[in-house]
Scaffold this active site. Structure first.
Site, PDB file in Angstrom:
ATOM      1  N   ARG A 261     -26.915  14.719   1.422  1.00 13.32           N
ATOM      2  CA  ARG A 261     -27.316  14.823   0.016  1.00 13.32           C
ATOM      3  C   ARG A 261     -27.583  16.295  -0.252  1.00 13.32           C
ATOM      4  NH1 ARG A 261     -32.563  14.117  -2.708  1.00 13.32           N
ATOM      5  NH2 ARG A 261     -32.280  13.404  -4.863  1.00 13.32           N
TER       6      ARG A 261
ATOM      7  N   GLU B  29     -35.771  13.004  -8.831  1.00 14.27           N
ATOM      8  CA  GLU B  29     -37.140  12.643  -9.236  1.00 14.27           C
ATOM      9  C   GLU B  29     -37.380  13.001 -10.701  1.00 14.27           C
ATOM     10  OE1 GLU B  29     -39.717  14.461  -6.356  1.00 14.27           O
ATOM     11  OE2 GLU B  29     -38.751  13.452  -4.668  1.00 14.27           O
TER      12      GLU B  29
ATOM     13  N   TYR C 296     -42.629   8.552   0.496  1.00 12.77           N
ATOM     14  CA  TYR C 296     -43.515   9.488   1.192  1.00 12.77           C
ATOM     15  C   TYR C 296     -44.875   8.818   1.355  1.00 12.77           C
ATOM     16  CZ  TYR C 296     -39.852  12.987   0.614  1.00 12.77           C
ATOM     17  OH  TYR C 296     -38.664  13.669   0.687  1.00 12.77           O
TER      18      TYR C 296
ATOM     19  N   GLU D   4     -34.692   9.798  -0.318  1.00 10.66           N
ATOM     20  CA  GLU D   4     -35.483  10.773   0.435  1.00 10.66           C
ATOM     21  C   GLU D   4     -36.603  10.015   1.110  1.00 10.66           C
ATOM     22  OE1 GLU D   4     -37.249  14.069  -1.558  1.00 10.66           O
ATOM     23  OE2 GLU D   4     -35.438  14.585  -2.695  1.00 10.66           O
TER      24      GLU D   4
ATOM     25  N   TRP E  13     -35.400  13.681   4.411  1.00  9.79           N
ATOM     26  CA  TRP E  13     -35.721  15.016   3.909  1.00  9.79           C
ATOM     27  C   TRP E  13     -36.382  15.813   5.043  1.00  9.79           C
ATOM     28  CZ3 TRP E  13     -34.572  17.228  -0.758  1.00  9.79           C
ATOM     29  CH2 TRP E  13     -35.117  18.491  -0.981  1.00  9.79           C
TER      30      TRP E  13
END
Length: 549
Positions: free
Chosen positions: A89, A167, A235, A262, A292
């Site tokens: 990506r 995002e 995350y 991600e 990521w």
């Protein structure tokens, strides 16, 4: 270095709201079955899954690469492929916030993806945190950028996925995400794009308020081609197995296509993501993921490699490339490049490795190459201890330097070969290596500085600088110190820690092992704490006391 190079995941201005909302994280549901997509060529959606033009499932196992900020790091795509990844990506800019990546640059990136047999997900990063970050651009502006690249992207449907904007909404009024997302998709379709389009979630990609989840069907239905792929970024919001499985299964149960566009694993000041569940559940459900990121983060804890060097993997990189459900175990090359799912023939076993250039902390290994009916994709070096194997290095060629070893210690190393289809050879015979005893550091020839870079509830980030105050180079060292307040190191770069109670011992990475006279090296780390966070009172280097720097 721009902080945007470590994409904002949980901005400090909103994290208290995030954590409060997590306590009442809603049960996932309310999604209706997806409609069947029309017939398509190239990468497309079929029955809620991403497939290739021939109908074979394509499950992304890839890496994010920050191209727009590091345009000179073009070797990275070949290095990423050498890990066994099938997808990259690529971070691009539409010119709103950073320097625009023009048609020639994007065409070159696509050509490199094809040359390295990678599926190319192209994304505009300027949209990050729109509505909360005043510098962010709109999805409409990003759509215009893609339309301006139409001549470059035409005919690339087999190889390229368009991720409209990274995002594209912050935590301010995330419900505002739905309408501009639909509008951007329709704008691209009206311009004639047939590619699979990927859309990121609001809440800085993490969708902790469920806006994308709850509106996914409406967004999907707005794309007449049916070639729309949803992307969740995982995350610290996803810090329990339940949160991860609930979110992923909501889309799978509804027949809506989803990828983890991600994700991170190392703990930060906002929490500790459950990457193990992300990876294992994605494998169970047949969902793609893209870690990521390759290198270049402002905060290096999310760098998979140190300084873009594939021979210097971080602990995060080791987890992604060599860990359970990682790239080495699960990645399969796209069949458009000849990676056939029916390839079941493993490479031949590599030759017995031979050791050279053995130091107290490293050893160089070389072996006779394997052969394969298609091609050997790479080699994995394992440390053998009885019936236990631990992967310590990977290489695209028949040789590698293993670092992070302990002085005066006997090791046994062997090698596996693997092909692009994931078939693994028989293990080579093992070679036994005993590292050197290591150097000694004369008393008074070192100084150590320690500082806390940042603190948060339950954790902190520290930095240790080791200076050689003597007249001879220090080649190999062991740093010793003790924590007095129960602190625990959770992740380290520049060295490998061993901790027993409060006592910590650190051996260097290959790139911090040698300290020139009057030179210094720096080791960084994150740690956990439950109260006070006093600095260590004293340091030793290879047993010799060091002055305070």
């Amino acid at each position: 270095m721009s902080t945007a190079r470590h994409t904002a995941k949980s901005p400090a201005t909103v994290i208290l709201t995030v954590l409060a909302t997590l306590l009442g994280f809603l049960a996932l549901g309310g999604l209706a079955p997806a409609q069947a997509a029309p017939a398509a060529t190239g990468l497309h959606i079929s029955d809620g899954r991403l497939v290739e033009g021939n109908g074979n499932d394509f499950i992304m196992r890839g890496v994010n690469h920050a191209h727009t900020w590091y345009p000179g790091e073009t070797q990275s795509l070949a290095d990423i492929k050498a890990t066994g990844a099938n997808t990259v990506r690529v971070v691009l800019s539409d010119g709103h916030r950073w320097s625009e990546n023009g048609p020639d640059d994007v065409a070159a990136i696509i050509a490199q993806c094809e040359a390295n047999r990678l599926i190319c997900v192209l994304e505009v990063h300027d949209t990050t945190g729109y509505g909360e970050d005043s510098a962010a651009g709109t999805l409409d502006h990003a759509a215009d950028y893609w339309i301006g690249l139409k001549d470059v992207l035409a005919g690339q449907e087999d190889h390229v996925i368009i991720n409209i904007g990274n995002e594209p909404w912050g935590n301010t009024d995330p419900a505002g995400w739905t309408t501009p997302t639909i509008a951007a998709v329709k704008k691209l379709r009206a311009a004639g794009f047939a590619h699979t389009i990927m859309v990121d979630a609001p809440n800085w990609g993490q969708d902790w308020q469920g806006v994308m989840r709850d509106n996914a069907q409406a967004v999907y239905d707005a794309d007449a081609t049916g070639n729309l792929l949803f992307s969740i970024h995982m995350y610290s919001v996803y810090n329990t197995a339940q949160k991860v499985t609930d979110y992923l299964n909501a889309f799978v149960d509804a027949g809506l296509p989803l990828v983890i566009g991600e994700f991170g694993g190392p703990a930060d000041q906002y929490g500790d993501p459950d990457e193990d569940t992300m990876m294992s559940e994605a494998q169970r459900l047949g969902l793609g993921w893209i870690a990521w990121s390759w290198s270049g983060n402002t905060d290096p804890i999310l760098d998979l490699t140190i300084g873009f060097d594939p021979a210097r993997l971080s602990s995060w990189g080791e987890r992604i490339f060599h860990g359970a459900d990682g790239i080495a175990q699960t990645s399969r090359e796209a069949t458009v490049y000849g990676g056939a799912s029916e390839d079941t023939e493993a490479p031949t076993a590599p030759g017995t490795p031979a050791a050279s250039a053995v130091t107290d902390t490293s050893a160089t290994l070389a072996w006779a190459a394997s052969s394969d009916n298609v091609a050997v994709a790479g080699y994995d070096v394992v440390r053998v201890d009885g019936a236990t194997e631990t992967t310590v290095a990977s290489s695209a060629s028949a040789g590698v330097t293993v670092t992070g070893l302990s002085a005066g210690t006997a090791y046994s190393f062997a090698v596996y070969a693997r092909d692009a289809a994931g078939n693994r050879s028989e293990r080579s015979a093992a070679v036994r290596v005993t590292t050197d005893e290591g150097s000694t550091t004369p008393a008074g020839s070192c100084a150590v500085g320690y500082k806390v870079v940042g603190e948060w509830q339950g954790g902190f980030q520290g930095e240790i600088t080791i200076r050689n105050t003597g007249t001879a180079a220090i080649d190999g060292w062991t740093l010793g110190f003790s924590f007095a307040d129960g602190q625990t190191i959770t992740n380290m770069w520049g060295g490998t820690p061993t901790q027993t109670g409060g006592s910590v011992s650190v051996v260097p990475a290959s790139y911090t092992s040698t300290i020139a006279p009057n030179g210094s090296v720096t080791v960084g780390f994150t740690g956990s704490r439950s109260g006070a966070n006093a600095a260590p009172a004293a340091f030793t280097l290879s047993g010799a006391a060091c002055a305070a720097a």
